[in-house]
Design a protein around this motif. Structure first.
Motif, mmCIF file in Angstrom:
data_model
loop_
_atom_site.group_PDB
_atom_site.id
_atom_site.type_symbol
_atom_site.label_atom_id
_atom_site.label_comp_id
_atom_site.label_asym_id
_atom_site.label_seq_id
_atom_site.Cartn_x
_atom_site.Cartn_y
_atom_site.Cartn_z
ATOM 1 N N ASN A 1 2.255 -6.467 -4.861
ATOM 2 C CA ASN A 1 3.413 -7.216 -4.466
ATOM 3 C C ASN A 1 3.189 -8.642 -5.065
ATOM 4 O O ASN A 1 4.413 -9.470 -4.709
ATOM 5 C CB ASN A 1 3.375 -7.358 -3.125
ATOM 6 C CG ASN A 1 2.362 -8.154 -2.313
ATOM 7 O OD1 ASN A 1 2.042 -9.060 -2.912
ATOM 8 N ND2 ASN A 1 2.123 -8.033 -1.001
ATOM 9 N N ARG A 2 2.242 -8.752 -5.944
ATOM 10 C CA ARG A 2 2.590 -10.019 -6.333
ATOM 11 C C ARG A 2 3.723 -10.634 -7.137
ATOM 12 O O ARG A 2 4.471 -11.271 -6.972
ATOM 13 C CB ARG A 2 1.265 -10.684 -7.169
ATOM 14 C CG ARG A 2 1.284 -12.095 -7.847
ATOM 15 C CD ARG A 2 0.011 -12.292 -8.752
ATOM 16 N NE ARG A 2 -1.079 -12.351 -7.752
ATOM 17 C CZ ARG A 2 -2.083 -11.548 -7.750
ATOM 18 N NH1 ARG A 2 -2.234 -10.456 -8.640
ATOM 19 N NH2 ARG A 2 -3.201 -11.725 -6.711
ATOM 20 N N PHE A 3 4.045 -9.755 -8.148
ATOM 21 C CA PHE A 3 5.098 -9.863 -9.149
ATOM 22 C C PHE A 3 6.446 -9.498 -8.575
ATOM 23 O O PHE A 3 7.513 -9.966 -9.008
ATOM 24 C CB PHE A 3 4.930 -9.078 -10.498
ATOM 25 C CG PHE A 3 3.893 -9.940 -11.424
ATOM 26 C CD1 PHE A 3 4.572 -10.883 -12.076
ATOM 27 C CD2 PHE A 3 2.562 -9.566 -11.545
ATOM 28 C CE1 PHE A 3 3.605 -11.594 -12.909
ATOM 29 C CE2 PHE A 3 1.729 -10.496 -12.217
ATOM 30 C CZ PHE A 3 2.294 -11.333 -13.027
ATOM 31 N N GLU A 4 6.372 -8.638 -7.564
ATOM 32 C CA GLU A 4 7.480 -8.604 -6.800
ATOM 33 C C GLU A 4 8.175 -9.690 -6.200
ATOM 34 O O GLU A 4 9.381 -10.096 -6.019
ATOM 35 C CB GLU A 4 7.398 -7.492 -5.656
ATOM 36 C CG GLU A 4 8.619 -7.289 -4.722
ATOM 37 C CD GLU A 4 8.173 -6.031 -3.707
ATOM 38 O OE1 GLU A 4 9.058 -6.102 -2.559
ATOM 39 O OE2 GLU A 4 7.245 -5.510 -3.642
ATOM 40 N N VAL A 5 7.131 -10.513 -5.434
ATOM 41 C CA VAL A 5 7.478 -11.744 -4.737
ATOM 42 C C VAL A 5 8.022 -12.860 -5.784
ATOM 43 O O VAL A 5 9.109 -13.367 -5.473
ATOM 44 C CB VAL A 5 6.521 -12.180 -3.876
ATOM 45 C CG1 VAL A 5 6.783 -13.590 -3.164
ATOM 46 C CG2 VAL A 5 6.180 -11.237 -2.820
ATOM 47 N N LEU A 6 7.117 -12.843 -6.770
ATOM 48 C CA LEU A 6 7.448 -13.897 -7.830
ATOM 49 C C LEU A 6 8.831 -13.666 -8.785
ATOM 50 O O LEU A 6 9.639 -14.397 -9.022
ATOM 51 C CB LEU A 6 6.129 -14.035 -8.791
ATOM 52 C CG LEU A 6 5.005 -14.400 -8.154
ATOM 53 C CD1 LEU A 6 3.753 -14.520 -9.507
ATOM 54 C CD2 LEU A 6 4.775 -15.483 -7.207
ATOM 55 N N THR A 7 8.978 -12.436 -8.749
ATOM 56 C CA THR A 7 10.142 -12.117 -9.538
ATOM 57 C C THR A 7 11.456 -12.529 -8.747
ATOM 58 O O THR A 7 12.496 -13.042 -9.239
ATOM 59 C CB THR A 7 10.278 -10.451 -9.972
ATOM 60 O OG1 THR A 7 9.339 -10.197 -10.575
ATOM 61 C CG2 THR A 7 11.607 -10.210 -10.636
#
Length: 430
Positions: free
Chosen positions: A176-182
């Motif tokens: 989920n890291r890049f889901e949140v950062l995006t």
């Protein structure tokens, strides 16, 4: 970190704690006058082992949770630097130094995905139609669009894309890291016009570092930071390109152009079609464009083609006037007229026009013949009857035209019968 910068940060931390609720708006407006505060906060974030990092992150979260737009934008300007701090620490596998940054980013994300009532937000985006001008394109520059049945059926229809609802996140994971950062970058891009030049520079540096670390281009850029390859997604790169486009058009030409090339370089290696499409489209639009100078003051904007204010009608446009003109030309080419010297028993047959367009045309399509005194008069049939002139500005309707054609055909038969009778009499006398 210098003692002076540390004193500025500590003073800033103590001010907000003792601030009454009715003075928050005034305090938020006064932050832009603290010229030494923002550079000092950047220094704190770049020192992962600084003792001030945790209270600074807590203060920024309080700003974002307050709901005051100016305080929220103040926190958002540090988002690129916070993202790089998180990604670099994650690549170095030292998560203990990024705990406060993770908490700040997760808190901002969880606040953005819900409304004031705590319900999940569903974001909507309208995809512009190619047949209508938008801030991204001009229909006249694309060329003519075929008016097919499918194009006419879709004309005026808007395609709406929805995003959400998004799930609450309590910790960062590899999934989920890049889901949140995006999503956080999407919020940042929504407030690009309020971002400072320092924030735009930080965004360009973030884009280059994320895309070249661990690849041969890192040696070309002479970046001596981490050499570990960072995992990225296509959606994350698209959000980076959106911010880079704005930075290039607002003073960061050199730094933004390098960042755009680095993102396209990584997109080619990863074979990300969305990032390649958006990046190459922006790069093509910037070639030969008169970009702003390095003066970073003044209004913020993105250069687009503006629809002219004066009305333009294509020469090939289909209008009621062009339809009437085409009808007259067609009828004139097919005009049926009988020569006055036709050999039908030696009887002179007057010119008969189906459309009655000989001579001077009137506004409604009737014709006028010149009179001996120089004035025009309506056409007269051989029996002396005057042709009716329609007052309808649209011309004769179908019923009137049908009556006129039948009347002229009857006149022709009468003339032909007279010619036949004269011929028969001549033969009997002979």
């Amino acid at each position: 970190m210098l003692a002076m910068d540390q004193g500025v940060v500590e003073e800033w931390l103590s001010e907000f704690k003792t601030l009454p609720d009715n003075a928050v708006s005034t305090y938020a407006a006064s932050l832009k006058d603290k010229g030494a505060l923002v550079p000092a906060l950047y220094k704190v974030m770049r020192e992962n082992y600084s003792d001030l990092l945790e209270p600074v992150c807590h203060q920024l979260f309080e700003f974002y949770r307050s709901g005051e737009p100016q305080l929220q934008r103040f926190t958002l300007q540090f988002l690129p630097e916070l993202l790089w701090s998180l990604l670099s620490v994650s690549a170095a596998r030292d998560p203990h130094t990024s705990g406060c940054i993770e908490a700040l980013l997760l808190g901002m994300y969880n606040l953005e995905i819900v409304d004031k009532d705590g319900q999940s937000k569903i974001l909507s985006f309208t995809v512009p139609s190619l047949s209508k001008p938008s801030v991204y394109h001009e229909p006249s520059a694309i060329g003519s669009i075929a008016l097919t049945e499918g194009a006419l059926a879709n004309h005026g229809l808007s395609r709406v894309v929805y995003s959400g609802p998004h799930l609450q996140r309590e910790t960062f994971t590899a999934q989920n890291r890049f889901e949140v950062l995006t999503f956080l970058l999407l919020c940042y891009n929504a407030a690009l016009s309020y971002m400072t030049s320092t924030s735009l520079q930080s965004l360009c540096q973030l884009s280059s570092r994320v895309c070249i670390c661990g690849y041969p281009r890192q040696q070309i850029r002479r970046y001596k930071g981490i050499s570990t390859r960072l995992t990225v997604t296509s959606e994350f790169l698209v959000q980076l390109i959106t911010g880079i486009h704005y930075a290039v058009c607002n003073g960061e030409i050199e730094l933004g152009s390098k960042a755009l090339d680095d993102v396209l370089y990584r997109a080619q290696l990863e074979l990300f079609p969305e990032a390649l499409l958006v990046g190459n489209a922006i790069k093509s639009s910037l070639h030969g464009a008169a970009l702003k100078s390095n003066n970073k003051e003044g209004a913020r904007s993105i250069q687009v083609e503006i629809t002219p204010t004066s009305s333009r009608i294509s020469r090939n446009a289909v209008t009621s006037l062009s339809i009437r003109g085409h009808r007259w030309k067609r009828h004139e080419s097919q005009e049926v007229s009988v020569d006055s010297e036709a050999a039908v028993g030696g009887v002179a047959i007057p010119e008969i026009s189906v459309t009655g367009v000989s001579g001077e045309r009137m506004a409604n399509g009737d014709s006028l013949r010149p009179r001996p005194d120089g004035r025009a008069q309506p056409d007269c049939d051989p029996l002396g009857a005057t042709s009716e002139v329609s007052l309808d500005p649209r011309g004769h309707d179908s019923g009137t035209r049908g009556q006129e054609v039948r009347r002229q055909k009857s006149v022709r038969r009468m003339v032909e019968n007279e010619g036949s009778g004269s011929a028969s009499t001549g033969r009997s006398q002979y």
